[in-house]
Design a protein around this motif. Structure first.
Motif, mmCIF file in Angstrom:
data_model
loop_
_atom_site.group_PDB
_atom_site.id
_atom_site.type_symbol
_atom_site.label_atom_id
_atom_site.label_comp_id
_atom_site.label_asym_id
_atom_site.label_seq_id
_atom_site.Cartn_x
_atom_site.Cartn_y
_atom_site.Cartn_z
ATOM 1 N N ALA A 62 0.825 -1.212 0.000
ATOM 2 C CA ALA A 62 0.000 0.000 0.000
ATOM 3 C C ALA A 62 0.856 1.258 0.000
ATOM 4 O O ALA A 62 0.424 2.329 -0.455
ATOM 5 N N VAL A 63 2.089 1.153 0.507
ATOM 6 C CA VAL A 63 2.993 2.298 0.519
ATOM 7 C C VAL A 63 3.264 2.790 -0.900
ATOM 8 O O VAL A 63 3.370 4.004 -1.151
ATOM 9 N N ASP A 64 3.353 1.844 -1.853
ATOM 10 C CA ASP A 64 3.614 2.228 -3.236
ATOM 11 C C ASP A 64 2.457 3.043 -3.809
ATOM 12 O O ASP A 64 2.665 4.047 -4.498
ATOM 13 N N ALA A 65 1.223 2.608 -3.545
ATOM 14 C CA ALA A 65 0.064 3.362 -4.014
ATOM 15 C C ALA A 65 0.027 4.742 -3.369
ATOM 16 O O ALA A 65 -0.262 5.750 -4.035
ATOM 17 N N LEU A 66 0.347 4.809 -2.061
ATOM 18 C CA LEU A 66 0.340 6.084 -1.345
ATOM 19 C C LEU A 66 1.402 7.033 -1.898
ATOM 20 O O LEU A 66 1.184 8.246 -1.996
ATOM 21 N N THR A 67 2.544 6.488 -2.278
ATOM 22 C CA THR A 67 3.613 7.302 -2.859
ATOM 23 C C THR A 67 3.139 7.986 -4.141
ATOM 24 O O THR A 67 3.424 9.169 -4.377
ATOM 25 N N ILE A 68 2.415 7.231 -4.971
ATOM 26 C CA ILE A 68 1.900 7.814 -6.217
ATOM 27 C C ILE A 68 0.904 8.918 -5.917
ATOM 28 O O ILE A 68 0.949 10.003 -6.500
ATOM 29 N N ILE A 69 -0.009 8.652 -4.986
ATOM 30 C CA ILE A 69 -1.031 9.644 -4.640
ATOM 31 C C ILE A 69 -0.388 10.912 -4.091
ATOM 32 O O ILE A 69 -0.771 12.029 -4.446
ATOM 33 N N ASN A 70 0.615 10.735 -3.233
ATOM 34 C CA ASN A 70 1.322 11.896 -2.686
ATOM 35 C C ASN A 70 2.007 12.699 -3.789
ATOM 36 O O ASN A 70 2.045 13.934 -3.753
ATOM 37 N N GLN A 71 2.595 11.966 -4.759
ATOM 38 C CA GLN A 71 3.274 12.650 -5.856
ATOM 39 C C GLN A 71 2.281 13.471 -6.681
ATOM 40 O O GLN A 71 2.554 14.616 -7.059
ATOM 41 N N ILE A 72 1.093 12.893 -6.947
ATOM 42 C CA ILE A 72 0.064 13.617 -7.696
ATOM 43 C C ILE A 72 -0.356 14.865 -6.923
ATOM 44 O O ILE A 72 -0.465 15.959 -7.480
ATOM 45 N N ASN A 73 -0.590 14.684 -5.617
ATOM 46 C CA ASN A 73 -1.019 15.822 -4.783
ATOM 47 C C ASN A 73 0.055 16.913 -4.740
ATOM 48 O O ASN A 73 -0.239 18.110 -4.764
ATOM 49 N N THR A 74 1.318 16.492 -4.662
ATOM 50 C CA THR A 74 2.419 17.454 -4.607
ATOM 51 C C THR A 74 2.484 18.292 -5.873
ATOM 52 O O THR A 74 2.601 19.526 -5.843
#
Length: 766
Positions: A62-74
């Motif tokens: 799940a950390v990998d999915a969260l990393t992508i979401i954080n990158q999009i938000n950033t």
């Protein structure tokens, strides 16, 4: 594989403005294809081995999915475009671009989540097999409830030709020359090997009573094209084949009794005529006792692995190859070659059965060689073997994708199969006897009695031939080629899946009665008895379905209910093939609940138990290219056909228009004008078309026959959506109570299965 892999696949139809939108399962994402330069740029930074492992910690979490979401938000917070440029411009790795489309998006996060779901599914216990407490042929032994280890295929590993070694724990699963699986208990007369059905009517009597075809035909109610049987037969010849013993000493006759005075088979009323049948070969060591009943053999690999193209043994596979540039043997005009005896050189011995089937063989020979040529051109250092295996791998993936993404959803409906959750080594993919000997023989009822030859405009390029003339006549293709046959397959409706079978199959199969002619319906029923298939109700129970208590529960057709009761007497004694096709269709399916269940079960096991299944071996852009490749794509890039509908398994043209009247409008306008004059607003010359409701319209074929009628609605609209084939049609008004202003008849060309003509308008004067 090379970064320009998508060039080998060819042009996707996803951007065609004339293509009908392809139906897909919800779990699949199909972004547009990428250009090679985009792939090269993305792959510089991307983890190709496991792209979902965004943080490169060796696992997908799940950390990998969260990393992508954080990158999009950033990127969004910084006001940057998330088209991929911002992240790459800062010189950081593009690990968040999971699908290699050049941008960070929710699709990348979803791919991680889907990977997590698939991985989780591998550790869930398999679904239980209805009626037996486990999946058919479940690979678990000694009460072990854990699935076997699910080892994916190594990148350098290739499928064996004979099907062995796919399952690393049981290397014979799915291999050629292994026993068919039996889901329901056998119904042999002695419980060991003697044919069943001794208390039932003759198979020919049942055929005469239930399966005589309506002279007018019964076209598919769900608009399935002729490719439902063309692909169905081609696919069937990839996964199952029951042979008779090669040694005459081992051959046992099980002839079909012909009713005395049968108009075609016993016209001289001798009462002595039979239709010959030799019993199928049984697996060595079976048929010795009630505890060890006879089991028939599948002579080819069970896997969807292109064995009809490549063969199921090394000797056959080698006999089909050029051994240069990875290519297969093919004639100069792109047809299946022949040996010194004039027999077709193909992966399956049935390739010459009819010219439609032979055309499918030629099509995928061309596809293999097209791929091989592209691979060789892009990779000059590859050996013949490497090119051959890479092209073969892609062809097999295309066969699988077309089957699961187009054919099965068309036949059974969108949700008939469970979603794929990854390879499971505990699943036995073996072909079920109930599937191969009964359920998947549904296609015999869908064939038309003639086979046409159509050009790109949808018109005949030569006279149609009867299906009987198309049997074992592959030399005809030297004159016709395959293009017009494949176009015709996409441009005609199939017959409905029911008990009716056209005369070419029911009375003249491979010749006239008394001169080699057979009855395929009788053969299907008799073969089921030969294999000891359980009755219809017992098979339902074995697959976890409720049994029927009456003939009326099987079918809502009262006449058919009465015929079944007259023939069988007892609802628990119906031959399986008969019951499957007598049953009312399930919602969204072209087959009944029982046949739908049997076929869905078989194809789920072929998919889930296949270590080399395309979704388990391809990923990223390669996977998307496979899934974006339709059967229409394969046909158009290997023939001169260029007017196919995007999904050739459906034939759904429409013609629509309106009927309006100026005369009625003028009367209404006069009343309005009086009001306008009172208010000082002149409008004497303004008119508005008024819809004509209840007008009967007629659709005529090219011979002038009325083939359909329609009545205009309150908006004056009519629509025709029942077409048996492409061609020239005419529309006219049936009523003589009105005068048509302008052309009384409108002529139109329906050139493909997704033509939608919407402005065939008429004006009338009342």
């Amino acid at each position: 594989m090379s970064a320009v892999w998508n060039r080998w696949i060819g042009r996707s139809r996803s951007n065609s403005s004339t293509s009908r939108k392809r139906k897909t399962q919800n779990r699949r994402l199909r972004p547009e294809s990428l250009e090679a330069r985009q792939l090269l740029a993305a792959n510089i930074f991307h983890n190709e081995a496991m792209p979902e492992d965004v943080n490169e910690d060796g696992i997908v979490s799940a950390v990998d999915a969260l990393t992508i979401i954080n990158q999009i938000n950033t990127q969004t917070a910084e006001g940057q475009s998330i088209d991929g440029g911002g992240l790459q411009a800062r010189g950081r790795g593009r690990m968040t671009d999971v699908n290699n489309d050049g941008r960070d998006s929710a699709l990348d996060a979803l791919m991680v989540i889907n990977r997590l779901n698939r991985e989780q599914g591998r550790f869930d216990p398999p679904s239980q097999q209805p009626g037996s407490g486990q999946l058919p042929g479940d690979g678990r032994n000694q009460g072990d409830d854990r699935p076997g280890e699910d080892t994916p295929a190594d990148e350098t590993e290739v499928r064996s030709i004979d099907g062995t070694g796919n399952n690393l724990e049981n290397t014979e699963l799915g291999a050629a020359n292994t026993a068919l699986l039996r889901v329901a208990d056998n119904d042999y007369a002695d419980g060991i090997s003697e044919p069943g059905g001794e208390d039932r009517p003759s198979a020919r009597e049942i055929s005469n009573t239930l399966s005589a075809a309506d002279p007018e035909g019964t076209s598919s109610e769900r608009d399935l094209s002729s490719f439902v049987f063309m692909w169905g037969q081609f696919l069937d010849h990839d996964i199952d084949l029951s042979l008779e013993p090669e040694d005459d000493a081992d051959a046992e006759s099980f002839d079909i009794e012909v009713p005395t005075g049968d108009p075609l088979f016993d016209p001289f009323v001798t009462g002595e005529v039979t239709i010959h049948l030799t019993r199928s070969e049984i697996a060595e060591g079976t048929g010795t006792s009630v505890e060890n009943p006879a089991e028939q053999v599948n002579a080819i690999t069970a896997w969807i692995d292109g064995s009809q193209v490549y063969g199921s043994s090394e000797d056959v596979a080698n006999s089909l190859r050029e051994f240069e540039g990875g290519r297969m043997l093919i004639t100069e005009d792109g047809l299946v070659p022949t040996d010194e005896n004039g027999s077709l050189l193909a992966g399956d011995i049935r390739a010459a059965e009819n010219i439609g089937l032979t055309s499918m063989h030629a099509l995928f020979l061309r596809e293999h060689n097209r791929l091989a040529d592209e691979i060789a051109a892009d990779n000059p250092d590859l050996t013949d073997e490497e090119i051959y295996q890479q092209a073969r791998e892609i062809v097999i993936a295309e066969l699988q994708s077309i089957t699961y993404n187009e054919f099965l959803p068309a036949l059974l409906g969108e949700d008939a199969l469970d979603s794929y959750s990854g390879y499971d080594s505990s699943v036995d993919p073996s072909i079920a006897n109930e599937f191969s000997t009964a359920a998947f023989r549904f296609g015999h009822t869908t064939l038309n009695d003639t086979l046409g030859f159509y050009g790109n405009d949808g018109l005949d390029v030569q006279d149609a031939v009867s299906l009987a003339q198309a049997f074992f006549n592959s030399s005809m293709l030297e004159e016709t080629g395959i293009d017009s046959i494949l176009k015709a397959g996409a441009s005609t409706l199939s017959q409905e899946t029911d008990l009716e079978v056209v005369d070419s199959l029911r009375n003249f199969l491979f010749g006239a009665p008394g001169s080699g002619g057979l009855d395929l319906v009788s053969l299907n029923i008799q073969r089921g008895r030969d294999h000891g298939l359980a009755d219809f109700n017992s098979v339902r129970e074995a697959y976890g379905l409720e049994t029927f208590d009456s003939f009326a529960e099987i079918t809502s057709d009262v006449e058919l209910q009465e015929k079944l009761e007259t023939l069988y007497g007892d609802v628990n004694n119906i031959d399986l093939w008969v019951g499957l096709l007598a049953e009312d269709h399930a919602a969204g399916s072209s087959l009944g609940e029982t046949a739908t269940t049997i076929i869905a079960d078989q194809f789920e096991r072929l998919r889930d138990g296949d270590r080399f299944y395309y979704e388990n071996t391809f990923s990223g852009s390669e996977l998307r290219e496979i899934e974006n490749t339709t059967l229409a794509d394969v046909i158009e890039r290997n023939t001169n056909n260029e007017s196919l509908q995007s999904n050739v398994f459906f034939f759904t043209p429409t013609i629509a228009g309106t009927v309006t009247s100026d005369q009625v409008v003028a009367q209404q306008a006069t009343n309005q004008n009086r009001n306008n004059r009172r208010s000082g607003s002149p409008s004497d010359n303004e008119t508005t078309n008024v819809a004509m409701e209840g007008m009967e319209m007629e659709l005529l074929d090219s011979d002038g026959n009325v083939v359909a009628t329609a009545v205009t609605d309150s908006d004056g609209r009519y629509e025709f959506d029942s077409f048996d084939r492409t061609g020239v049609y005419s529309i006219r008004m049936a009523s003589s109570d009105v005068d048509v202003l302008g052309e009384e008849t409108i002529e139109v060309l329906v050139s493909s299965g997704d033509v939608h003509l919407d402005t065939m308008d008429f004006k009338v004067s009342v």
